[in-house]
Design a protein around this motif. Sequence first.
Motif, PDB file in Angstrom:
ATOM      1  N   ALA A 253       0.804  -1.334   0.030  1.00 57.89           N
ATOM      2  CA  ALA A 253      -0.025  -0.198  -0.010  1.00 57.89           C
ATOM      3  C   ALA A 253       0.855   1.384   0.042  1.00 57.89           C
ATOM      4  CB  ALA A 253      -0.717  -0.123   1.120  1.00 57.89           C
ATOM      5  N   TYR A 261      -4.110   0.325   6.067  1.00 54.63           N
ATOM      6  CA  TYR A 261      -4.996  -0.510   5.085  1.00 54.63           C
ATOM      7  C   TYR A 261      -4.350  -2.116   4.846  1.00 54.63           C
ATOM      8  CZ  TYR A 261      -7.177   3.930   3.873  1.00 54.63           C
ATOM      9  OH  TYR A 261      -7.769   5.150   3.603  1.00 54.63           O
ATOM     10  N   LEU A 263      -4.423  -5.311   2.279  1.00 51.98           N
ATOM     11  CA  LEU A 263      -4.807  -5.413   0.887  1.00 51.98           C
ATOM     12  C   LEU A 263      -4.729  -6.898   0.561  1.00 51.98           C
ATOM     13  CD1 LEU A 263      -1.984  -2.786  -0.661  1.00 51.98           C
ATOM     14  CD2 LEU A 263      -4.406  -2.435   0.033  1.00 51.98           C
ATOM     15  N   VAL A 291      -3.680   3.818  -1.813  1.00 47.23           N
ATOM     16  CA  VAL A 291      -4.887   3.870  -1.093  1.00 47.23           C
ATOM     17  C   VAL A 291      -5.376   5.456  -0.807  1.00 47.23           C
ATOM     18  CG1 VAL A 291      -4.380   1.586  -0.163  1.00 47.23           C
ATOM     19  CG2 VAL A 291      -3.552   3.618   1.040  1.00 47.23           C
ATOM     20  N   VAL A 312      -7.929  -5.988  -6.528  1.00 49.21           N
ATOM     21  CA  VAL A 312      -7.332  -5.809  -5.083  1.00 49.21           C
ATOM     22  C   VAL A 312      -8.249  -5.470  -4.236  1.00 49.21           C
ATOM     23  CG1 VAL A 312      -5.592  -4.858  -3.611  1.00 49.21           C
ATOM     24  CG2 VAL A 312      -4.897  -5.333  -5.857  1.00 49.21           C
ATOM     25  N   ILE A 314      -9.625  -3.546  -0.925  1.00 47.02           N
ATOM     26  CA  ILE A 314      -8.452  -2.843   0.063  1.00 47.02           C
ATOM     27  C   ILE A 314      -9.492  -2.598   1.133  1.00 47.02           C
ATOM     28  CG2 ILE A 314      -7.635  -0.358   0.248  1.00 47.02           C
ATOM     29  CD1 ILE A 314      -7.488  -0.282  -2.835  1.00 47.02           C
TER      30      ILE A 314
END
Length: 317
Positions: A253, A261, A263, A291, A312, A314
Amino acid sequence: MRLVKFLKNQGLYLIGSLVLAVSLFAYVSSTNQGSQNNQTQQQMNSGNFLSSLTSQRKAKVNLPLQLDVNDVRYFVTGAPENVTVQLAGPSALVTAAVNTKNFEVYANLHDLTLGNHTVTLKIRGLSKDIAAQIIPGKISINLAQRATRNIPVKVQYNNENIADGYDVGNVKSSIQTVQITGAAEQVARVQDVVAQLPIPNNTKSTINQRVQLQALDSNGNLVDVVMTPQITNVTLPITPGEGKKVVPVVLKAIGTNADEYTLTASVNEISVMGKQKILNDIKQVIVQVDVSGITSNTTKQVTVQSFDVLRVLIQRR
Protein backbone atom coordinates in the motif's frame (compact mmCIF):
# COMPACT_ATOMS: atom_id res chain seq x y z
CA MET A 1 145.90 -76.61 2.52
CA ARG A 2 144.67 -77.14 -0.99
CA LEU A 3 142.54 -80.03 0.20
CA VAL A 4 140.92 -77.97 2.95
CA LYS A 5 140.20 -75.11 0.52
CA PHE A 6 138.71 -77.52 -1.96
CA LEU A 7 136.39 -79.01 0.67
CA LYS A 8 135.22 -75.55 1.72
CA ASN A 9 134.34 -74.63 -1.86
CA GLN A 10 132.43 -77.91 -2.35
CA GLY A 11 130.40 -77.21 0.81
CA LEU A 12 129.34 -73.79 -0.47
CA TYR A 13 128.20 -75.32 -3.75
CA LEU A 14 126.13 -77.92 -1.94
CA ILE A 15 124.41 -75.31 0.25
CA GLY A 16 123.61 -73.14 -2.79
CA SER A 17 122.16 -76.10 -4.66
CA LEU A 18 120.00 -77.00 -1.70
CA VAL A 19 118.58 -73.45 -1.44
CA LEU A 20 117.84 -73.37 -5.17
CA ALA A 21 116.07 -76.74 -5.00
CA VAL A 22 113.85 -75.60 -2.10
CA SER A 23 112.92 -72.38 -3.98
CA LEU A 24 111.97 -74.30 -7.12
CA PHE A 25 109.80 -76.67 -5.11
CA ALA A 26 107.95 -73.80 -3.43
CA TYR A 27 107.27 -72.08 -6.79
CA VAL A 28 105.95 -75.24 -8.43
CA SER A 29 103.67 -75.98 -5.45
CA SER A 30 102.26 -72.44 -5.54
CA THR A 31 101.58 -72.63 -9.28
CA ASN A 32 99.80 -75.97 -8.97
CA GLN A 33 97.64 -74.67 -6.12
CA GLY A 34 96.55 -71.59 -8.17
CA SER A 35 95.71 -73.77 -11.13
CA GLN A 36 93.60 -76.02 -8.94
CA ASN A 37 91.77 -73.00 -7.50
CA ASN A 38 91.02 -71.66 -11.00
CA GLN A 39 89.73 -75.06 -12.09
CA THR A 40 87.54 -75.24 -9.01
CA GLN A 41 86.08 -71.74 -9.67
CA GLN A 42 85.43 -72.61 -13.29
CA GLN A 43 83.69 -75.78 -12.24
CA MET A 44 81.55 -73.82 -9.78
CA ASN A 45 80.61 -71.21 -12.41
CA SER A 46 79.82 -73.94 -14.90
CA GLY A 47 77.72 -75.69 -12.29
CA ASN A 48 75.70 -72.52 -11.62
CA PHE A 49 75.06 -72.06 -15.33
CA LEU A 50 73.99 -75.65 -15.79
CA SER A 51 71.84 -75.39 -12.69
CA SER A 52 70.01 -72.38 -14.12
CA LEU A 53 69.29 -74.32 -17.29
CA THR A 54 68.24 -77.53 -15.61
CA SER A 55 65.95 -75.91 -12.97
CA GLN A 56 62.35 -75.89 -14.15
CA ARG A 57 59.78 -73.08 -14.16
CA LYS A 58 56.12 -72.65 -15.06
CA ALA A 59 54.58 -69.33 -16.10
CA LYS A 60 51.54 -67.88 -17.85
CA VAL A 61 51.64 -65.13 -20.46
CA ASN A 62 48.87 -63.31 -22.34
CA LEU A 63 49.34 -62.75 -26.06
CA PRO A 64 47.24 -61.22 -28.85
CA LEU A 65 45.77 -63.80 -31.19
CA GLN A 66 47.06 -63.54 -34.77
CA LEU A 67 44.59 -64.47 -37.53
CA ASP A 68 46.17 -65.70 -40.74
CA VAL A 69 43.47 -64.73 -43.23
CA ASN A 70 42.94 -62.66 -46.36
CA ASP A 71 41.44 -59.69 -44.52
CA VAL A 72 40.84 -57.81 -47.75
CA ARG A 73 38.16 -60.31 -48.81
CA TYR A 74 37.05 -61.87 -45.54
CA PHE A 75 35.86 -60.72 -42.12
CA VAL A 76 36.22 -62.87 -39.00
CA THR A 77 33.92 -62.78 -35.99
CA GLY A 78 33.98 -64.80 -32.78
CA ALA A 79 37.78 -64.86 -32.31
CA PRO A 80 39.11 -63.59 -28.95
CA GLU A 81 41.53 -60.68 -29.03
CA ASN A 82 43.93 -62.37 -26.57
CA VAL A 83 44.76 -65.87 -25.37
CA THR A 84 46.71 -67.29 -22.43
CA VAL A 85 49.74 -69.55 -22.87
CA GLN A 86 50.99 -71.83 -20.06
CA LEU A 87 54.76 -72.32 -20.38
CA ALA A 88 56.93 -74.99 -18.71
CA GLY A 89 60.64 -75.71 -19.16
CA PRO A 90 64.15 -74.60 -18.18
CA SER A 91 63.91 -71.56 -15.93
CA ALA A 92 66.19 -69.33 -18.00
CA LEU A 93 64.36 -70.07 -21.25
CA VAL A 94 60.89 -69.61 -19.75
CA THR A 95 61.91 -66.33 -18.14
CA ALA A 96 63.27 -65.04 -21.44
CA ALA A 97 60.07 -66.04 -23.26
CA VAL A 98 57.86 -64.29 -20.69
CA ASN A 99 59.92 -61.10 -20.75
CA THR A 100 60.39 -60.79 -24.50
CA LYS A 101 57.16 -62.39 -25.77
CA ASN A 102 59.10 -63.16 -28.94
CA PHE A 103 56.65 -65.86 -30.04
CA GLU A 104 53.02 -65.74 -31.14
CA VAL A 105 49.77 -67.69 -31.14
CA TYR A 106 47.95 -67.90 -34.46
CA ALA A 107 44.94 -69.40 -36.22
CA ASN A 108 45.40 -70.50 -39.84
CA LEU A 109 42.19 -69.63 -41.70
CA HIS A 110 43.50 -69.66 -45.25
CA ASP A 111 41.97 -72.99 -46.29
CA LEU A 112 38.54 -72.42 -44.72
CA THR A 113 35.29 -71.85 -46.59
CA LEU A 114 32.68 -69.25 -45.64
CA GLY A 115 30.68 -70.11 -42.54
CA ASN A 116 31.23 -71.35 -38.99
CA HIS A 117 34.38 -73.27 -38.03
CA THR A 118 36.22 -74.64 -35.00
CA VAL A 119 39.94 -73.88 -35.32
CA THR A 120 42.91 -75.27 -33.39
CA LEU A 121 45.36 -72.58 -32.28
CA LYS A 122 49.09 -72.99 -32.83
CA ILE A 123 52.36 -71.41 -31.65
CA ARG A 124 55.34 -70.24 -33.68
CA GLY A 125 58.67 -68.79 -32.63
CA LEU A 126 58.89 -70.59 -29.27
CA SER A 127 61.95 -72.63 -28.24
CA LYS A 128 61.51 -76.37 -28.70
CA ASP A 129 62.80 -76.89 -25.17
CA ILE A 130 59.69 -75.19 -23.74
CA ALA A 131 56.37 -77.00 -23.44
CA ALA A 132 53.33 -74.80 -24.09
CA GLN A 133 49.59 -75.10 -23.60
CA ILE A 134 47.22 -72.55 -25.22
CA ILE A 135 44.11 -71.53 -23.30
CA PRO A 136 41.72 -71.92 -25.07
CA GLY A 137 43.25 -74.45 -27.42
CA LYS A 138 40.38 -74.18 -29.92
CA ILE A 139 38.09 -71.31 -30.93
CA SER A 140 34.80 -71.03 -32.82
CA ILE A 141 34.78 -68.41 -35.57
CA ASN A 142 32.65 -67.28 -38.46
CA LEU A 143 34.26 -66.46 -41.80
CA ALA A 144 32.23 -64.09 -43.97
CA GLN A 145 32.60 -61.88 -47.02
CA ARG A 146 33.97 -58.49 -46.04
CA ALA A 147 32.05 -55.28 -46.86
CA THR A 148 32.60 -51.56 -46.23
CA ARG A 149 30.26 -48.54 -46.29
CA ASN A 150 30.44 -44.84 -45.44
CA ILE A 151 27.50 -43.54 -43.40
CA PRO A 152 26.75 -40.00 -42.12
CA VAL A 153 26.59 -39.43 -38.36
CA LYS A 154 23.32 -38.41 -36.69
CA VAL A 155 23.12 -36.85 -33.23
CA GLN A 156 20.16 -37.77 -31.04
CA TYR A 157 19.14 -36.25 -27.69
CA ASN A 158 16.07 -35.80 -25.48
CA ASN A 159 14.77 -32.28 -26.08
CA GLU A 160 12.45 -32.57 -23.06
CA ASN A 161 15.44 -32.29 -20.73
CA ILE A 162 16.11 -28.71 -21.86
CA ALA A 163 14.91 -26.23 -19.23
CA ASP A 164 11.75 -24.23 -20.02
CA GLY A 165 12.49 -20.92 -21.66
CA TYR A 166 15.81 -21.99 -23.17
CA ASP A 167 16.54 -22.22 -26.87
CA VAL A 168 18.51 -25.02 -28.54
CA GLY A 169 20.86 -24.19 -31.41
CA ASN A 170 22.13 -26.43 -34.20
CA VAL A 171 23.89 -29.49 -32.83
CA LYS A 172 27.37 -30.12 -34.25
CA SER A 173 29.43 -33.31 -34.50
CA SER A 174 33.19 -33.25 -35.07
CA ILE A 175 32.79 -36.42 -37.18
CA GLN A 176 30.48 -36.08 -40.17
CA THR A 177 30.90 -39.54 -41.72
CA VAL A 178 32.19 -42.90 -40.47
CA GLN A 179 33.36 -46.01 -42.27
CA ILE A 180 31.72 -49.25 -41.16
CA THR A 181 33.37 -52.60 -41.89
CA GLY A 182 32.27 -56.14 -41.18
CA ALA A 183 30.49 -59.17 -42.54
CA ALA A 184 28.54 -58.16 -45.64
CA GLU A 185 25.26 -59.31 -44.12
CA GLN A 186 25.79 -57.18 -40.99
CA VAL A 187 26.98 -54.11 -42.91
CA ALA A 188 23.80 -54.26 -45.03
CA ARG A 189 21.67 -54.16 -41.85
CA VAL A 190 23.03 -50.82 -40.69
CA GLN A 191 20.42 -48.08 -41.08
CA ASP A 192 22.02 -45.25 -39.08
CA VAL A 193 25.18 -44.35 -37.21
CA VAL A 194 24.16 -42.22 -34.24
CA ALA A 195 25.74 -40.32 -31.38
CA GLN A 196 23.38 -40.56 -28.40
CA LEU A 197 24.00 -37.32 -26.48
CA PRO A 198 22.97 -37.63 -22.81
CA ILE A 199 21.35 -34.44 -21.44
CA PRO A 200 20.69 -33.98 -17.71
CA ASN A 201 17.22 -32.89 -16.70
CA ASN A 202 16.56 -29.11 -16.67
CA THR A 203 19.75 -28.30 -18.63
CA LYS A 204 20.36 -24.55 -19.06
CA SER A 205 23.83 -24.33 -20.62
CA THR A 206 25.66 -25.49 -23.74
CA ILE A 207 26.84 -29.11 -23.75
CA ASN A 208 30.22 -30.26 -25.10
CA GLN A 209 30.83 -33.99 -24.79
CA ARG A 210 32.68 -36.97 -26.29
CA VAL A 211 30.15 -39.56 -27.46
CA GLN A 212 30.57 -43.21 -28.49
CA LEU A 213 29.10 -43.85 -31.93
CA GLN A 214 26.59 -46.67 -32.45
CA ALA A 215 25.56 -48.55 -35.59
CA LEU A 216 21.83 -49.28 -35.51
CA ASP A 217 19.44 -51.25 -37.71
CA SER A 218 15.96 -50.10 -38.75
CA ASN A 219 14.55 -51.20 -35.37
CA GLY A 220 17.14 -49.33 -33.34
CA ASN A 221 19.13 -52.48 -32.44
CA LEU A 222 22.94 -52.46 -32.30
CA VAL A 223 24.71 -54.06 -35.27
CA ASP A 224 28.06 -55.84 -34.83
CA VAL A 225 30.38 -53.92 -37.18
CA VAL A 226 33.67 -52.05 -36.83
CA MET A 227 33.45 -48.26 -37.08
CA THR A 228 36.26 -45.86 -37.93
CA PRO A 229 36.35 -43.55 -36.04
CA GLN A 230 34.38 -44.72 -33.01
CA ILE A 231 34.06 -41.48 -31.01
CA THR A 232 32.88 -37.97 -31.91
CA ASN A 233 32.82 -34.65 -30.07
CA VAL A 234 29.29 -33.22 -29.91
CA THR A 235 28.35 -29.59 -29.18
CA LEU A 236 24.75 -28.60 -28.42
CA PRO A 237 24.27 -24.81 -27.97
CA ILE A 238 21.71 -23.94 -25.27
CA THR A 239 20.90 -20.26 -24.61
CA PRO A 240 18.24 -18.33 -22.67
CA GLY A 241 15.18 -17.54 -24.84
CA GLU A 242 11.59 -16.40 -24.36
CA GLY A 243 10.15 -18.04 -21.28
CA LYS A 244 7.37 -18.07 -18.75
CA LYS A 245 7.56 -18.20 -14.99
CA VAL A 246 5.08 -18.27 -12.08
CA VAL A 247 6.04 -16.05 -9.13
CA PRO A 248 4.26 -14.90 -5.93
CA VAL A 249 2.47 -11.52 -5.77
CA VAL A 250 3.39 -9.14 -2.95
CA LEU A 251 1.00 -6.19 -2.35
CA LYS A 252 2.28 -2.89 -0.97
CA ALA A 253 0.00 0.00 0.00
CA ILE A 254 1.17 3.50 -0.85
CA GLY A 255 -0.32 6.96 -0.31
CA THR A 256 -1.89 8.76 2.68
CA ASN A 257 -2.01 6.66 5.84
CA ALA A 258 -0.93 3.59 3.85
CA ASP A 259 -0.14 1.59 6.97
CA GLU A 260 -3.83 1.71 8.00
CA TYR A 261 -4.98 -0.51 5.12
CA THR A 262 -5.03 -4.25 4.50
CA LEU A 263 -4.72 -5.48 0.94
CA THR A 264 -5.92 -8.81 -0.47
CA ALA A 265 -5.32 -9.85 -4.09
CA SER A 266 -7.64 -12.01 -6.13
CA VAL A 267 -4.68 -14.38 -6.84
CA ASN A 268 -1.49 -15.11 -4.91
CA GLU A 269 0.67 -15.94 -7.94
CA ILE A 270 1.08 -14.52 -11.39
CA SER A 271 2.73 -15.69 -14.64
CA VAL A 272 5.42 -13.51 -16.10
CA MET A 273 6.91 -13.89 -19.56
CA GLY A 274 10.01 -12.57 -21.25
CA LYS A 275 13.66 -13.31 -21.84
CA GLN A 276 14.65 -16.27 -19.75
CA LYS A 277 17.84 -14.55 -18.68
CA ILE A 278 15.73 -11.83 -17.06
CA LEU A 279 13.15 -14.24 -15.65
CA ASN A 280 15.86 -16.11 -13.80
CA ASP A 281 16.38 -13.07 -11.57
CA ILE A 282 12.70 -12.49 -10.79
CA LYS A 283 11.74 -14.02 -7.43
CA GLN A 284 8.44 -12.16 -6.86
CA VAL A 285 6.26 -9.36 -8.27
CA ILE A 286 5.66 -6.37 -5.98
CA VAL A 287 2.36 -4.61 -6.75
CA GLN A 288 1.91 -1.08 -5.39
CA VAL A 289 -1.69 -0.03 -4.60
CA ASP A 290 -2.54 3.66 -3.99
CA VAL A 291 -4.98 3.89 -1.06
CA SER A 292 -5.17 7.68 -0.91
CA GLY A 293 -8.75 8.94 -0.29
CA ILE A 294 -10.27 5.48 0.29
CA THR A 295 -12.57 5.54 3.33
CA SER A 296 -14.37 2.20 3.03
CA ASN A 297 -13.79 -1.33 1.78
CA THR A 298 -13.06 -1.10 -1.92
CA THR A 299 -12.15 -3.44 -4.74
CA LYS A 300 -9.67 -1.93 -7.15
CA GLN A 301 -8.20 -3.19 -10.40
CA VAL A 302 -4.44 -2.84 -10.62
CA THR A 303 -2.29 -3.36 -13.70
CA VAL A 304 0.80 -5.41 -12.91
CA GLN A 305 3.39 -3.97 -15.27
CA SER A 306 2.52 -5.46 -18.67
CA PHE A 307 1.78 -8.93 -17.41
CA ASP A 308 -1.77 -8.97 -16.09
CA VAL A 309 -4.55 -7.10 -14.23
CA LEU A 310 -5.28 -7.88 -10.56
CA ARG A 311 -8.37 -7.23 -8.56
CA VAL A 312 -7.30 -6.01 -5.11
CA LEU A 313 -9.62 -5.71 -2.11
CA ILE A 314 -8.68 -2.68 0.03
CA GLN A 315 -9.86 -2.70 3.66
CA ARG A 316 -9.27 -0.05 6.29
CA ARG A 317 -8.29 -1.40 9.68
